[in-house]
Design an enzyme around this catalytic site. Structure first.
Site, mmCIF file in Angstrom:
data_model
loop_
_atom_site.group_PDB
_atom_site.id
_atom_site.type_symbol
_atom_site.label_atom_id
_atom_site.label_comp_id
_atom_site.label_asym_id
_atom_site.label_seq_id
_atom_site.Cartn_x
_atom_site.Cartn_y
_atom_site.Cartn_z
ATOM 1 N N GLU A 103 -11.831 11.637 0.590
ATOM 2 C CA GLU A 103 -12.449 10.778 1.581
ATOM 3 C C GLU A 103 -13.859 10.423 1.132
ATOM 4 O O GLU A 103 -14.462 11.157 0.357
ATOM 5 C CB GLU A 103 -12.460 11.426 2.957
ATOM 6 C CG GLU A 103 -13.208 12.750 3.029
ATOM 7 C CD GLU A 103 -13.241 13.302 4.440
ATOM 8 O OE1 GLU A 103 -13.526 12.533 5.384
ATOM 9 O OE2 GLU A 103 -12.993 14.498 4.597
ATOM 10 N N CYS A 129 4.022 3.458 -6.177
ATOM 11 C CA CYS A 129 4.022 2.128 -6.784
ATOM 12 C C CYS A 129 4.493 1.022 -5.847
ATOM 13 O O CYS A 129 4.460 -0.154 -6.209
ATOM 14 C CB CYS A 129 4.884 2.132 -8.049
ATOM 15 S SG CYS A 129 4.227 3.206 -9.345
#
Length: 341
Positions: A103, A129
């Site tokens: 984060e 992906c």
């Protein structure tokens, strides 16, 4: 099948799609040289990356630049081509697998660097992906609900760190052939970035209509490809078999639900390797000359792979062409999305 399997969009369009190539070209021959101690010790021949995967080279970012810089550049190019100002963007979705920290999100730096407004929602969407295609679907739904007018989808990937770590592990005296095979797919990765602007089709006559498509999950295969900061470990054979079965099942069920994808003008697939691409072409009987191939010089650029290939093909597509985007992400998940060019 009910639920999210079959989805339709009525008033959304792809206004632009742009890519950024990482500038440093690294050949598979160079990789072989870096791995020569282990290849010799394990009695493995050089050239496997080219012969087996079909990857001749991939790209890394130049020193001092990052995957975030690539995503920012791609985003700026996509907005400029679409004729959309940063102040008009209501949603930014970053779909990169690569990240420096847990984060904050990668999206926040991109949001700030592009000068997007405070009213612009921004977050990361991670689905291996398949993330970029999922981002387009989510943005399209939010546009059609009236929540936003324009969305920017981005992805920037950096393969250098994980590949450098892989060289170190495979060159240890205790590495085995099994280790090499488990990490072989890591050596096919590449760096690059892509971005797309999504808007309301009715506001942009002549834009590329996003018609919809199908999605399907095969999460029983969630352990076949696992990646982290230290490396990526893949059951290549199992991943090919599981992915192929998932794609074929989704393809045939799509036909039963009204989608007709025979004879498309272009099939833009997620770029992995020779064996994967050829297996998909054979299994659903695609016309090989209509399947563009970019992995030999870019490698597998994760979620940026498909939009980078689409951006390349955009130069030769014509109004009225039909394009099918076919993505698969580790886990496994697949989505096929039709675009009327």
């Amino acid at each position: 099948m009910s639920g999210n399997f079959n989805f339709h969009h009525t008033n959304t369009a792809l206004l632009s799609v742009k890519s950024v190539e990482a500038p440093v070209v690294v050949s598979s021959q160079e990789f072989d040289e870096r791995l020569s101690p282990s290849l010799k010790r394990l009695r493995l021949s050089k050239g496997l990356l080219e012969r087996v995967a079909g990857v001749s080279e991939r790209r890394w970012w130049a020193p001092g630049s990052t995957f975030e810089d690539g995503a920012i550049e791609a985003g700026a190019k996509a907005m400029a081509e679409a004729g959309v100002e940063p102040s008009q963007i209501g949603l930014l979705i970053n779909t990169s697998v690569t990240r420096k920290n847990l984060e904050p999100s990668v999206a926040v730096k991109i949001h700030h660097s592009l000068g997007l407004p405070s009213s612009c929602l921004n977050f990361d969407l991670a689905n291996a992906c398949l993330g970029f295609v999922n981002g387009i679907t989510m943005a399209s739904n939010m546009i059609e609900s009236g929540q936003i007018d324009y969305a920017l989808i981005v992805a920037g990937e950096d393969s250098q760190g994980v590949q450098e770590a892989t060289f170190g592990r495979l060159n240890r005296e205790d590495s085995t052939r099994q280790d090499y095979l488990r990490e072989f797919a890591t050596l096919t990765l590449g760096s690059g970035a892509a971005a797309a602007v999504i808007g309301r089709a009715g506001d942009h006559p002549g834009s590329h209509r996003i018609l919809g498509g199908v999605s399907r999950a095969g999460t029983e295969h969630h352990e076949l490809c696992v990646g982290g900061e230290g490396g990526m470990y893949t059951d290549t054979k199992g991943l090919l078999e599981g992915g192929l079965d998932l794609v074929v099942t989704a393809w045939h069920e799509a036909q039963e639900n009204g989608w007709d994808w025979k004879g498309m003008d272009r099939y833009v697939t997620h770029q992995v390797s020779n064996s994967y691409t050829n297996a998909i072409i054979k299994a659903v009987e695609l016309e090989k000359e209509r399947v563009p191939i970019t992995f030999p010089r870019w490698g597998n650029v994760g979620p940026a792979s498909l939009p980078m290939t689409l951006a390349q093909e955009a130069r030769t597509l014509h109004p009225g062409d039909r394009v099918l985007c076919m993505g698969v992400g580790s886990g496994l998940n697949t989505t096929m999305m039709e675009i009327a060019w």
